[in-house]
Design a protein around this motif. Sequence first.
Motif, short mmCIF file in Angstrom:
data_model
loop_
_atom_site.label_atom_id
_atom_site.label_comp_id
_atom_site.label_asym_id
_atom_site.label_seq_id
_atom_site.Cartn_x
_atom_site.Cartn_y
_atom_site.Cartn_z
N VAL A 122 5.92 -2.07 -4.94
CA VAL A 122 5.60 -3.49 -5.12
C VAL A 122 6.83 -4.33 -4.85
N ARG A 123 7.99 -3.89 -5.34
CA ARG A 123 9.22 -4.64 -5.12
C ARG A 123 9.59 -4.66 -3.63
N THR A 124 9.52 -3.51 -2.98
CA THR A 124 9.90 -3.46 -1.56
C THR A 124 8.88 -4.18 -0.69
N HIS A 125 7.60 -4.06 -1.03
CA HIS A 125 6.57 -4.75 -0.26
C HIS A 125 6.72 -6.26 -0.40
N GLY A 126 7.01 -6.72 -1.61
CA GLY A 126 7.18 -8.15 -1.81
C GLY A 126 8.37 -8.69 -1.03
N ALA A 127 9.48 -7.94 -1.02
CA ALA A 127 10.65 -8.38 -0.26
C ALA A 127 10.34 -8.42 1.23
N ARG A 128 9.62 -7.43 1.71
CA ARG A 128 9.27 -7.39 3.14
C ARG A 128 8.37 -8.55 3.52
N MET A 129 7.40 -8.87 2.65
CA MET A 129 6.50 -9.98 2.94
C MET A 129 7.25 -11.31 2.92
N ARG A 130 8.23 -11.46 2.01
CA ARG A 130 9.02 -12.69 1.98
C ARG A 130 9.86 -12.83 3.24
N ARG A 131 10.44 -11.70 3.72
CA ARG A 131 11.21 -11.75 4.96
C ARG A 131 10.32 -12.14 6.14
N PHE B 140 1.54 4.68 1.07
CA PHE B 140 1.80 3.45 0.31
C PHE B 140 1.56 3.67 -1.18
N ALA B 141 1.77 4.89 -1.64
CA ALA B 141 1.49 5.23 -3.04
C ALA B 141 2.31 4.39 -4.01
N GLY B 142 3.49 3.94 -3.59
CA GLY B 142 4.34 3.15 -4.47
C GLY B 142 3.79 1.79 -4.79
N ARG B 143 2.72 1.39 -4.12
CA ARG B 143 2.05 0.11 -4.43
C ARG B 143 0.70 0.35 -5.10
N THR B 144 0.44 1.55 -5.56
CA THR B 144 -0.85 1.88 -6.15
C THR B 144 -0.71 2.31 -7.61
N VAL B 145 -1.79 2.11 -8.31
CA VAL B 145 -1.97 2.68 -9.65
C VAL B 145 -3.37 3.26 -9.69
N THR B 146 -3.50 4.44 -10.25
CA THR B 146 -4.82 5.05 -10.45
C THR B 146 -5.04 5.26 -11.94
N THR B 147 -6.01 4.58 -12.50
CA THR B 147 -6.38 4.80 -13.89
C THR B 147 -7.37 5.95 -13.96
N GLN C 113 -2.60 -3.94 3.82
CA GLN C 113 -1.43 -4.82 3.90
C GLN C 113 -1.67 -6.19 3.28
N GLU C 114 -2.89 -6.47 2.91
CA GLU C 114 -3.18 -7.77 2.30
C GLU C 114 -2.75 -7.85 0.83
N PHE C 115 -2.40 -6.70 0.23
CA PHE C 115 -2.23 -6.65 -1.22
C PHE C 115 -0.84 -6.19 -1.63
N ASP C 116 -0.38 -6.74 -2.74
CA ASP C 116 0.85 -6.26 -3.37
C ASP C 116 0.59 -4.96 -4.13
N VAL C 117 -0.57 -4.91 -4.79
CA VAL C 117 -0.93 -3.76 -5.63
C VAL C 117 -2.37 -3.37 -5.33
N LEU C 118 -2.62 -2.07 -5.29
CA LEU C 118 -3.98 -1.55 -5.16
C LEU C 118 -4.25 -0.67 -6.38
N HIS C 119 -5.24 -1.05 -7.16
CA HIS C 119 -5.54 -0.38 -8.43
C HIS C 119 -6.86 0.36 -8.28
N PHE C 120 -6.80 1.69 -8.34
CA PHE C 120 -7.97 2.53 -8.12
C PHE C 120 -8.56 3.00 -9.46
N HIS C 121 -9.90 3.00 -9.50
CA HIS C 121 -10.63 3.46 -10.69
C HIS C 121 -11.66 4.53 -10.30
N ILE C 122 -11.38 5.29 -9.24
CA ILE C 122 -12.39 6.19 -8.66
C ILE C 122 -11.96 7.65 -8.72
N ASP C 123 -11.21 8.01 -9.73
CA ASP C 123 -10.78 9.39 -9.96
C ASP C 123 -9.79 9.85 -8.90
#
Length: 364
Positions: free
Chosen positions: A343-352, A106-113, A86-96
């Motif tokens: 990211v959009r929904t999480h940001g709005a929730r954090m602002r509220r 919370f997949a909608g706030r993640t990216v996996t390269t 919950q501390e992050f807007d985005v979580l970017h994974f590089h671990i396959d």
Amino acid sequence: MKIAQIAPLAESVPPKLYGGTERIVSYLTDELVRQGHQVALFASGDSVTNAKLVACSRVALRLNHAVRDHLPHQIVMLEEVRRRVQEFDVLHFHIDLLHFPLIMDFAGRTVTTLHGRLDLPDLRPFYQAFPDIPLVSISNNQRQPMPPVNWAGTVYHGLSDDILPFTAKPKGNYLAFLGRISPEKRPDRAIQIAAKAGIPLKIAAKIDNVDKRYWETVIEPLVKSHQNVEFIGEINEHQKAEFLGNAGALLFPIDWPEPFGVVMIESMACGTPVIAFGCGSVPEVIDVGISGIIVDTVNEAVENIDRALRLDRRRVRETFEKRFSAKRMACDYLDIYRTLPGVRTHGARMRRSTRDALGVQTAA
């Protein structure tokens, strides 16, 4: 933005020696910090970063001889990520793929390269089971074997401009091979090319345990039987600048669907042109006649050495700066981060939540 970068634990970030993924994570993380974002890097404790380091092992696992199994250490890291999600807007994974079951809520706030090859048959059913996880490819060619998945974009790797300096006039009269000693990287082809051309070849490469037999039975005898071939071994970043910068050209004679090939842009950063076999990502990375030459056979490589050596090294460097900088890579990822639905929904929730905590009322 508040961004978590989750790196492999096998190597430090950046790696002390070989390690393409960890090096890219390092450049991306530091560039995001430079651009003003709040970044936490989940990595080994011996990592060096401008971000906030969350140490998930004492040192890189490959360098810790007491570690026999990497998996428990990786699970511990994922638990740390889960606790702090919950501390992050985005979580970017590089671990396959190990984290996929963890992130479903919370997949909608993640990216996996995806940094590796994707043509292995065991991967297809896995990605079919997780079709909605946002994924990033590191070349368009890398995507070809995949089932339908949620591609968020393709982002080519980038390097910091000052890591590998430009060398206008190389001091060495040699061809270079840099990477791993493995069958798919085809160091045997590099030796054949140098032998046929009558030009010295220097090989700077890592030998993984899985490739020791290939080294001992195939490559080491070839090295010993050719006086113009020198095996240097695994080198660090400082040595890499001199090794690549003083080479006439880099040989990249691969025989597999290379997902990207960081060594190509490392060579370009030094101004050193690349002679590469046209597999995988190579046609996307090399600008033919500008940053290098693409060939299909050993003989064709030999025939094109003089052409490669005549390429304008300054234009090679300019191509790197235009296409493969860390700044460009970070901006591409930021574009992806901002379009993630979570990211959009999480940001709005954090602002509220912030408004509520401050007692701020909004007009009806």
